[in-house]
Design a protein around this motif. Structure first.
Motif, mmCIF file in Angstrom:
data_model
loop_
_atom_site.group_PDB
_atom_site.id
_atom_site.type_symbol
_atom_site.label_atom_id
_atom_site.label_comp_id
_atom_site.label_asym_id
_atom_site.label_seq_id
_atom_site.Cartn_x
_atom_site.Cartn_y
_atom_site.Cartn_z
ATOM 1 N N VAL A 91 0.778 -1.172 -0.034
ATOM 2 C CA VAL A 91 -0.005 -0.042 0.079
ATOM 3 C C VAL A 91 0.709 1.095 0.060
ATOM 4 N N ARG A 92 1.939 1.173 0.681
ATOM 5 C CA ARG A 92 3.018 2.296 0.721
ATOM 6 C C ARG A 92 3.561 2.433 -0.541
ATOM 7 N N VAL A 93 4.079 1.421 -1.270
ATOM 8 C CA VAL A 93 4.745 1.549 -2.630
ATOM 9 C C VAL A 93 3.813 2.279 -3.652
ATOM 10 N N ILE A 94 2.545 1.689 -3.591
ATOM 11 C CA ILE A 94 1.712 1.887 -4.543
ATOM 12 C C ILE A 94 1.182 3.443 -4.255
ATOM 13 N N GLY A 95 0.898 3.621 -2.999
ATOM 14 C CA GLY A 95 0.411 4.771 -2.544
ATOM 15 C C GLY A 95 1.334 6.085 -2.947
ATOM 16 N N SER A 96 2.695 5.573 -2.745
ATOM 17 C CA SER A 96 3.647 6.848 -3.107
ATOM 18 C C SER A 96 3.597 7.108 -4.645
ATOM 19 N N GLU A 97 3.583 5.876 -5.184
ATOM 20 C CA GLU A 97 3.597 6.038 -6.752
ATOM 21 C C GLU A 97 2.378 6.599 -7.389
ATOM 22 N N VAL A 98 1.133 6.455 -6.738
ATOM 23 C CA VAL A 98 -0.050 7.045 -7.522
ATOM 24 C C VAL A 98 0.075 8.731 -6.894
#
Lengths: 267, 200
Positions: free
Chosen positions: A236-243
């Motif tokens: 969630v953190r990885v995708i969150g920062s990417e989005v």
């Protein structure tokens, strides 16, 4: 007795029909004892099957049945064996109303976006697919941030005695409906990576939403392990920062342009 | 089934629990859930190779079983009937997982680092640490079996079902069931023999 081929060795190993009779089995055993080739072949088969057995399977505790039941019970609608009774109960469930509310919000947003697009000259101010994608990214980014908060709260909850998770549970229930919408939208938009993480997140959120509002330390530990073992917080953190990164130009694309255009025309 | 003797003894009370559940006693269904969850989880894990998916399969299997309970024939073995549903759920999960992976590939090719990182996590790091090299190779070899081969092999090797029972559960003839098991074992031998002969 003739040599045993691979298929016969497999049947022999599993004690299947051809080797259920004592005489047949004894004959095969005697041949294996006397024939180096067949014995070697059988030993190789046994080694492979032993290696298959050695692959670990996570064990579930005695109370696993109760955990399954706790998650399952809210999903059992109507009498058993009556699939068709699902209809009204399904639509009347509170979560569905939350989902319906979220859908209504999306419809309003879609209507609003449609109006903005229609009112502006198509060449300069229509919202491009890229801008729409960024708007989605902004919404998903915020959703992931709120979900992350729930997961972090649960991960850091005390592990002794009874734990009250009613606020996380309430938040998770709200997030589940939104999550479904975003996952579906991400899927339709070809954002398979985002959709995949939302899919995993949804399962955890559903589990939290369906947990009792007060959990034992054991249940808390199992919930925490579930969050950790899936690495969901990390994803969630990885995708969150990417989005969020991808959403950055959203304000430039979506909001300021329509306001700037009329000013130019009047001069 | 891990303990066929015990399963047989349970069968009588399973049928009674089904009857009570159909008569409206929801707690009777809970008895069935309590009794079969752990073995169903093991089956689902061996079918999907993934702990998270196995959990979902267990939930979905009981949900489907509940909705179809009136179709269960009291003379049949409830465990086998439930396993059949569990196998179908597992296969559905595997298929949807594969579709997901197919969708994900183009993103990776476009060089999305975050998604690449996530995709490269299969099998998840904790699974690799947990299962070690042999486990990972076995998992890989199992994943290369076809759906039918994997189902037949899991039911024969781990669950101890007879070829006839497996055929019934998978809707196959006896000869087709046997051939599926043969092919599964042959593929596993090809994949694992070099490793097990060197680790002796």
């Amino acid at each position: 007795m003739n040599h045993l081929n691979e298929e016969q060795l497999i049947l022999y190993h599993y004690g299947e029909e051809a080797y259920r009779e004592a005489a047949e089995r004894r004959a095969a055993s005697e041949h294996l004892a006397a024939c180096d080739n067949c014995r070697a072949s059988y030993a190789a088969l046994q080694r492979v099957l032993a290696a298959v057995d050695a692959a670990p399977v996570p064990e579930r505790a005695e109370e696993y049945g109760s955990e399954v039941w706790a998650r399952l019970r809210p999903r059992l609608e109507g009498a058993p064996g009556k699939e068709s009774l699902r209809g009204w109960n399904w639509w009347l469930a509170p979560q569905r109303w939350a989902l319906a509310g979220a859908m209504a919000v999306l419809l309003i947003v879609a209507f609003f976006v449609g109006r903005v697009t229609r009112e502006e000259p198509p060449t300069s101010a229509a919202i491009s697919p890229q801008a729409r994608e960024r708007i989605l990214m902004v919404a998903v980014g915020e959703h992931l941030e709120r979900s992350q908060m729930v997961l972090v709260e649960l991960s850091n909850a005390p592990s002794n005695g009874k734990v009250d998770i009613s606020s996380e549970q309430h938040m998770a229930s709200e997030l589940v409906g939104e999550n479904r919408l975003y996952r579906q939208t991400a899927m339709n938009a070809g954002e398979a990576g985002v959709a995949s993480v939302l899919d995993e997140l949804e399962r955890v959120l559903v589990e939290v939403a369906n947990s009792p509002s007060e959990v034992s330390s054991k249940q808390m530990e199992s919930l925490r392990k579930r969050i950790e073992s899936q690495g969901i917080l990390f994803k969630v953190r990885v995708i969150g920062s990417e989005v969020r990164e991808r959403a950055k130009p959203a304000q430039q694309d979506a909001a300021p342009q329509p306001a700037a255009e009329p000013a130019k025309k009047s001069t | 089934m891990d303990n066929p003797g015990l399963m047989n003894r349970m069968e009588g009370s399973d049928a009674a629990a089904v009857q009570r559940a159909l008569a409206g006693d929801r707690d009777a269904f809970r008895v069935l859930v309590d009794r079969h969850s752990r073995s169903l989880f093991r089956l689902a894990f061996r079918m999907t190779g993934n702990e998270h998916d196995a959990e979902e399969v267990v939930q979905e299997t009981f949900l489907r079983a509940y909705r179809r309970l009136s179709k269960f024939e009291s003379r049949a073995n409830f465990g086998t009937w439930l396993y059949r549903i569990g196998i179908n759920c597992s296969l559905d999960f595997r298929r949807s997982r594969m579709r997901h992976e197919e969708h994900r590939e183009p993103d990776d090719a476009e060089g999305n680092p975050a998604v690449q990182q996530l995709a490269s996590e299969a099998p998840a790091p904790d699974r690799v640490v947990f299962s070690g090299q042999v486990g990972a190779r076995v998992e890989q070899a199992m994943s290369e079996l076809s759906d039918v081969e994997r189902s037949a092999f899991v039911l024969r090797h781990f669950e101890g079902l007879s070829i006839e029972e497996i055929g019934k559960a998978l809707g196959l003839r006896v000869s087709a069931t046997k051939n599926s098991i043969f092919r599964a074992v042959q593929k596993l031998r090809r994949a694992l023999e070099p490793m097990v002969s060197t680790t002796r």
